[in-house]
Design a protein around this motif. Sequence first.
Motif, PDB file in Angstrom:
ATOM      1  N   PHE A   1      99.094  46.682 -37.718  1.00 43.02           N
ATOM      2  CA  PHE A   1      99.094  47.955 -38.426  1.00 43.02           C
ATOM      3  C   PHE A   1     100.463  48.188 -39.042  1.00 43.02           C
ATOM      4  N   GLU A   2     100.479  48.597 -40.311  1.00 35.09           N
ATOM      5  CA  GLU A   2     101.740  48.914 -40.983  1.00 35.09           C
ATOM      6  C   GLU A   2     102.211  50.294 -40.555  1.00 35.09           C
ATOM      7  N   ILE A   3     103.511  50.401 -40.287  1.00 37.86           N
ATOM      8  CA  ILE A   3     104.123  51.679 -39.904  1.00 37.86           C
ATOM      9  C   ILE A   3     105.396  51.880 -40.720  1.00 37.86           C
ATOM     10  N   ASP A   4     105.923  53.106 -40.687  1.00 33.72           N
ATOM     11  CA  ASP A   4     107.156  53.397 -41.412  1.00 33.72           C
ATOM     12  C   ASP A   4     108.399  53.139 -40.572  1.00 33.72           C
ATOM     13  N   ASN A   5     108.342  53.439 -39.260  1.00 37.32           N
ATOM     14  CA  ASN A   5     109.542  53.357 -38.424  1.00 37.32           C
ATOM     15  C   ASN A   5     109.189  52.720 -37.085  1.00 37.32           C
ATOM     16  N   ILE A   6     109.674  51.528 -36.849  1.00 41.41           N
ATOM     17  CA  ILE A   6     109.329  50.784 -35.634  1.00 41.41           C
ATOM     18  C   ILE A   6     109.874  51.454 -34.369  1.00 41.41           C
TER      19      ILE A   6
END
Length: 129
Positions: free
Chosen positions: A81-86
């Motif tokens: 899943f793509e996220i903005d902030n790991i």
Amino acid sequence: MLKINKIHHVAIICSNYEKSKHFYAHVMGFTVVAENYRKERQSYKLDLAVNDSYAIELFSFPNPPQRVSRPEAAGLRHLAFEIDNIEQAVAWLNDNNIVCEPIRVDEFTGKKFTFFSDPDGLPLEVYEK
């Protein structure tokens, strides 16, 4: 050639419906689109969306067989899943008792990512945009 527009959905069979429903709807934050109980199959089917896009069908069946789910086993390796902030994602997962591997950096893209598992051990990944 077969013209494919996009991936329509991913189907997941879980061993504990309520636990997996909580994980995907509350921890992962997917939106419940529809929930149906199929009496003849003794099975729930939960349709989930990611950002208003239909994405996951969560099924329950009585006594599903176990499957090897290590990342290097033949078959589906993991679901990402793509996220903005790991860092924020890992903090949220940890706050919800989800253990993550140490954050890594993709040697080809320079992007950060990490792996963790759903309640049945399905390998999942979050990959920073």
